[in-house]
Design a protein around this motif. Structure first.
Motif, PDB file in Angstrom:
ATOM      1  N   ARG A  16      35.936 136.189  77.576  1.00  0.00           N
ATOM      2  CA  ARG A  16      35.816 134.881  78.229  1.00  0.00           C
ATOM      3  C   ARG A  16      37.102 134.609  79.007  1.00  0.00           C
ATOM      4  O   ARG A  16      38.193 134.546  78.445  1.00  0.00           O
ATOM      5  N   LEU A  17      36.945 134.453  80.327  1.00  0.00           N
ATOM      6  CA  LEU A  17      38.076 134.306  81.242  1.00  0.00           C
ATOM      7  C   LEU A  17      37.930 133.013  82.027  1.00  0.00           C
ATOM      8  O   LEU A  17      36.898 132.772  82.655  1.00  0.00           O
ATOM      9  N   ALA A  18      38.975 132.191  82.027  1.00  0.00           N
ATOM     10  CA  ALA A  18      38.994 130.944  82.794  1.00  0.00           C
ATOM     11  C   ALA A  18      39.953 131.088  83.970  1.00  0.00           C
ATOM     12  O   ALA A  18      41.094 131.531  83.790  1.00  0.00           O
ATOM     13  N   VAL A  19      39.496 130.731  85.169  1.00  0.00           N
ATOM     14  CA  VAL A  19      40.336 130.835  86.363  1.00  0.00           C
ATOM     15  C   VAL A  19      40.103 129.618  87.254  1.00  0.00           C
ATOM     16  O   VAL A  19      39.046 128.982  87.198  1.00  0.00           O
TER      17      VAL A  19
ATOM     18  N   LEU B  39      43.736 132.658  84.005  1.00  0.00           N
ATOM     19  CA  LEU B  39      44.689 132.671  85.105  1.00  0.00           C
ATOM     20  C   LEU B  39      44.945 131.230  85.497  1.00  0.00           C
ATOM     21  O   LEU B  39      43.994 130.446  85.637  1.00  0.00           O
ATOM     22  N   ARG B  40      46.212 130.883  85.656  1.00  0.00           N
ATOM     23  CA  ARG B  40      46.559 129.517  86.051  1.00  0.00           C
ATOM     24  C   ARG B  40      47.532 129.563  87.211  1.00  0.00           C
ATOM     25  O   ARG B  40      48.453 130.380  87.235  1.00  0.00           O
ATOM     26  N   ILE B  41      47.305 128.671  88.173  1.00  0.00           N
ATOM     27  CA  ILE B  41      48.193 128.539  89.322  1.00  0.00           C
ATOM     28  C   ILE B  41      48.910 127.213  89.181  1.00  0.00           C
ATOM     29  O   ILE B  41      48.295 126.143  89.285  1.00  0.00           O
ATOM     30  N   ALA B  42      50.203 127.281  88.895  1.00  0.00           N
ATOM     31  CA  ALA B  42      50.951 126.053  88.643  1.00  0.00           C
ATOM     32  C   ALA B  42      52.423 126.384  88.479  1.00  0.00           C
ATOM     33  O   ALA B  42      52.810 127.547  88.392  1.00  0.00           O
ATOM     34  N   ALA B  43      53.230 125.324  88.440  1.00  0.00           N
ATOM     35  CA  ALA B  43      54.570 125.438  87.882  1.00  0.00           C
ATOM     36  C   ALA B  43      54.355 125.219  86.401  1.00  0.00           C
ATOM     37  O   ALA B  43      54.249 124.087  85.924  1.00  0.00           O
TER      38      ALA B  43
END
Length: 300
Positions: free
Chosen positions: A98-101, A146-150
């Protein structure tokens, strides 16, 4: 309430009966001889009967022991097979991950990469969850994200993969009609399309190469919780937006959008691979994690 079966006692009893020796059983099981003896004694006390007749030279099953042995041996065999199967599942890349993006990155980058992953690991399936909201990996049962953030500090394990540059863009038609901003403070006079998941959605922050920082309060006809959702209004000339370069790369190359304020940069954000703490992880999870690390790792 009934007690649970003494599974440990039954397993040790079966091993002692198989080897006809407490010493041999203790050596094979990696337990001390007193531990093996006490465990069998505990089982005998629980059952209210002797299972072995012991002499200094000989160990023989009692009638009760012979009656119990068949089932205890079957139980031990099933348990060993179950453990062996579980280890194999953990060691061989097989099963579901299970992958969250984030939504846009998932559509633009992750989903197109998955066929390469499936070609390499045909026994792994991926449950791909697309959302810009920050999911609770542990509470919602995700293996990784996968997360895009500071990225803020947390109990999760995170690995930075690459920077995700962002740029202020607008359609040429908008710039022709309303002019091109030369400084971030000029944005107060422009229509700005906002991204709802910014720490402050209506405040855009910038830094230039000299280290000067500025925050500008913006307004405009639309705010959305997904960057892709801003694209139709952006391309139609209804305002400017801060967008990740992976999303607007083609539109910039085709001249459908133009970058502005190129001497100024929004705060740096990066792509991170995030996993719950603990381990070891199943081989299927490690396989996908390594694939994503290699696929999206960049210098910087």
């Amino acid at each position: 309430m009934s007690m649970l079966p003494d599974l440990e006692g039954l397993a040790i009893f079966a091993k002692v009966a198989e080897l006809r020796s407490f010493s041999a059983a203790s050596a094979e099981l990696g337990l001390s001889k007193p531990t093996v003896s006490k465990t069998v004694g505990r089982l005998e006390a629980r059952l209210g009967t002797r299972l072995f007749n012991r002499t200094s030279r000989r160990l023989a099953l009692t009638d009760a022991g012979r009656m119990l042995l068949e089932r205890a041996s079957r139980m031990l065999s099933e348990a060993e097979a179950a453990e062996s199967e579980a280890r194999a599942q953990s060691a061989v890349p097989r099963g579901r991950v299970r992958l969250a993006v984030p939504m846009s990155f998932g559509l633009q980058e992750v989903a197109p990469a998955l066929p390469d992953f499936f070609a390499r690991y045909p026994d792994i399936s991926v449950d791909l969850h697309l959302s810009d909201a920050t999911v609770d990996l542990i509470g919602e049962g995700f293996d990784l994200a996968l997360r895009i953030a500071a990225l803020a500090d947390s109990s999760l394990l995170a690995r930075r993969l690459c920077a995700v540059p962002r740029v202020v863009v607008a359609a040429p038609s908008y710039l022709t009609a309303h002019g091109t901003p030369k400084h971030p403070r000029d944005l107060t006079a422009h229509a700005c399309l906002g991204y709802a998941y910014l720490p402050a959605a209506d405040v855009w922050r910038f830094t230039n190469r000299a280290g000067e920082e500025i925050a500008v309060r913006t307004s405009g006809p639309m705010r959305a919780n997904n960057a892709d959702a801003l694209m139709p209004a952006l391309l139609a000339g209804y305002g400017l937006a801060v967008q990740p370069t992976f999303l607007v790369r083609d539109a910039l190359a085709r001249g459908r959008l133009a970058a502005v304020l190129t001497e100024w940069s929004p705060p740096e954000i990066a792509l991170h691979l995030v996993m719950p703490p603990g381990g070891p992880r199943p081989a299927r999870v490690e396989a996908l994690a390594e694939f994503l690390r290699v696929r999206f790792r960049r210098a910087g």
